[in-house]
Design a protein around this motif. Structure first.
Motif, PDB file in Angstrom:
ATOM      1  N   VAL A 216      41.402  31.074  -1.613  1.00 34.17           N
ATOM      2  CA  VAL A 216      42.277  31.344  -0.470  1.00 34.17           C
ATOM      3  C   VAL A 216      42.903  30.044   0.001  1.00 34.17           C
ATOM      4  N   SER A 217      44.215  30.062   0.247  1.00 26.18           N
ATOM      5  CA  SER A 217      44.901  28.898   0.805  1.00 26.18           C
ATOM      6  C   SER A 217      45.310  29.171   2.240  1.00 26.18           C
ATOM      7  N   LEU A 218      45.209  28.133   3.073  1.00 24.05           N
ATOM      8  CA  LEU A 218      45.712  28.174   4.451  1.00 24.05           C
ATOM      9  C   LEU A 218      46.976  27.332   4.505  1.00 24.05           C
ATOM     10  N   ILE A 219      48.041  27.907   5.042  1.00 26.95           N
ATOM     11  CA  ILE A 219      49.305  27.181   5.082  1.00 26.95           C
ATOM     12  C   ILE A 219      49.952  27.393   6.444  1.00 26.95           C
ATOM     13  N   GLY A 220      50.682  26.387   6.893  1.00 22.96           N
ATOM     14  CA  GLY A 220      51.348  26.460   8.187  1.00 22.96           C
ATOM     15  C   GLY A 220      51.809  25.075   8.581  1.00 22.96           C
ATOM     16  N   HIS A 221      52.568  24.993   9.664  1.00 19.28           N
ATOM     17  CA  HIS A 221      53.089  23.706  10.111  1.00 19.28           C
ATOM     18  C   HIS A 221      51.975  22.831  10.669  1.00 19.28           C
TER      19      HIS A 221
ATOM     20  N   MET B 218      41.361  26.355   0.759  1.00 18.82           N
ATOM     21  CA  MET B 218      42.133  25.123   0.617  1.00 18.82           C
ATOM     22  C   MET B 218      43.261  25.079   1.649  1.00 18.82           C
ATOM     23  N   VAL B 219      43.364  23.961   2.357  1.00 19.33           N
ATOM     24  CA  VAL B 219      44.483  23.700   3.250  1.00 19.33           C
ATOM     25  C   VAL B 219      45.589  23.016   2.456  1.00 19.33           C
ATOM     26  N   THR B 220      46.818  23.496   2.608  1.00 24.61           N
ATOM     27  CA  THR B 220      47.945  22.873   1.927  1.00 24.61           C
ATOM     28  C   THR B 220      49.206  23.070   2.753  1.00 24.61           C
ATOM     29  N   HIS B 221      50.194  22.194   2.542  1.00 24.91           N
ATOM     30  CA  HIS B 221      51.529  22.374   3.104  1.00 24.91           C
ATOM     31  C   HIS B 221      52.509  22.822   2.021  1.00 24.91           C
ATOM     32  N   ASP B 222      52.036  22.974   0.800  1.00 26.42           N
ATOM     33  CA  ASP B 222      52.898  23.188  -0.362  1.00 26.42           C
ATOM     34  C   ASP B 222      52.858  24.661  -0.772  1.00 26.42           C
ATOM     35  N   VAL B 223      53.961  25.368  -0.586  1.00 25.45           N
ATOM     36  CA  VAL B 223      54.024  26.790  -0.914  1.00 25.45           C
ATOM     37  C   VAL B 223      53.813  27.025  -2.403  1.00 25.45           C
ATOM     38  N   ASP B 224      54.441  26.198  -3.256  1.00 28.45           N
ATOM     39  CA  ASP B 224      54.284  26.377  -4.704  1.00 28.45           C
ATOM     40  C   ASP B 224      52.829  26.179  -5.127  1.00 28.45           C
ATOM     41  N   GLU B 225      52.170  25.199  -4.552  1.00 27.08           N
ATOM     42  CA  GLU B 225      50.759  24.956  -4.838  1.00 27.08           C
ATOM     43  C   GLU B 225      49.914  26.161  -4.434  1.00 27.08           C
ATOM     44  N   ALA B 226      50.194  26.717  -3.261  1.00 29.62           N
ATOM     45  CA  ALA B 226      49.439  27.868  -2.778  1.00 29.62           C
ATOM     46  C   ALA B 226      49.611  29.070  -3.697  1.00 29.62           C
ATOM     47  N   ILE B 227      50.835  29.325  -4.148  1.00 30.18           N
ATOM     48  CA  ILE B 227      51.088  30.470  -5.030  1.00 30.18           C
ATOM     49  C   ILE B 227      50.408  30.257  -6.380  1.00 30.18           C
ATOM     50  N   TYR B 228      50.519  29.067  -6.927  1.00 31.20           N
ATOM     51  CA  TYR B 228      49.950  28.762  -8.244  1.00 31.20           C
ATOM     52  C   TYR B 228      48.427  28.899  -8.263  1.00 31.20           C
TER      53      TYR B 228
END
Length: 280
Positions: free
Chosen positions: A55-60, A211-221
């Motif tokens: 699971v990825s967490l994404i946001g500003h 995983m915390v990320t700011h990268d949408v492509d990384e999260a999808i991959y």
């Protein structure tokens, strides 16, 4: 069409109802302010993560992603709500959850091998010395660091340092791996290689990952689901996207898929909405 699961009273996907592994219920985190009030970082956050789910967490920035990760790690306590792992409340750090930070957190006076061995000695103290050495060697090989085992942190690259951190985290056999922007300090080429390497390891040793990320492509991959946070203060889960692609994944094939761009654009639109609302 992008398949998304909105944050609601119903659980986020059929998969999430199958069993309880990590369960976050009505979590709120606030810090006291000098005037006697409270600054609310996270408000009413609920999420289930399964034992083999990525699971990825994404946001500003400022939306509480890292705070949520630290609460799961036991490094911070929630102000209210409940976080449990296999039915047991998380109150403090434990060897069942290991954290990989953006900055490498290696001891500079220890070699690569010794940095990994330190964690193994601390957690797996009941094992023989030869068994501990076997585990260390196995995990160094897993991240392609056997040749660098006797080097010190200042003698290796940033990507190699992060691989040491990943090997150290995995070597103690945690139930859950927590990663706070683990690739954020790396150049683009190293980042892509390490993403694939982490996925390859995860495919052969499945465990829960947040995983915390700011990268949408990384999260999808990398992810099974992407948890998108609204802006802080009082950040909440705005939407959860299910990533439909089968594993193992090929980055080039993904980028040739129209569904990939539908998902990517949907996530970027969500983030753009909150970016623009911040400016208003």
């Amino acid at each position: 069409m992008v398949k998304s699961t909105l944050h609601s009273a119903s659980l986020y996907s059929k998969k999430a109802t199958e069993s309880e592994f990590l369960k976050i219920e009505n979590l709120m985190k606030a810090y006291p302010t000098p005037d006697g009030g409270a600054f609310v970082v996270l408000d009413n956050v609920s999420l289930d993560v399964q034992e083999d789910e990525f699971v990825s967490l994404i946001g500003h920035s400022g939306c509480g992603k890292s705070t949520l990760l630290k609460i799961v790690a036991g490094l911070e306590r929630a102000t209210s709500g409940l976080v449990t792992l296999e039915g047991k409340e998380i109150r403090k750090p434990g060897c069942d959850r290991m954290m990989v930070f953006q900055h490498y957190s290696l001891l500079p006076w220890l070699t690569v091998r010794e940095n990994v061995r330190l964690a193994v000695d601390e957690v797996l103290e009941g094992l023989s010395s030869s068994e501990k050495a076997r585990i260390v060697n196995e995990h160094l090989a897993m991240v392609n660091l056997t040749a660098a085992a006797n080097k010190y942190p200042d003698e290796i690259s940033g990507g190699m340092k992060q691989r040491v951190g990943i090997a150290r985290a995995l070597a103690i056999r945690p139930k859950m791996l927590l990663m706070d922007e683990p690739f954020g300090a790396l150049d683009a080429l190293t980042r892509g290689k390490l993403q694939k390497q982490v996925l390859d390891i995860w495919e052969s040793h499945r465990q829960a990952v947040m995983m915390v990320t700011h990268d949408v492509d990384e999260a999808i991959y990398m992810s099974d689901r992407i948890v998108m946070m609204t802006n802080g203060p009082s950040a909440q889960i705005g939407e959860i996207l299910e990533v439909p692609f089968s594993r193992p994944r090929d980055r080039q094939q993904l980028r040739e898929s129209p569904e990939y761009y539908d998902l990517r654009n949907h996530a970027l639109s969500f983030l753009d909405h909150y970016f623009n609302s911040d400016e208003e």
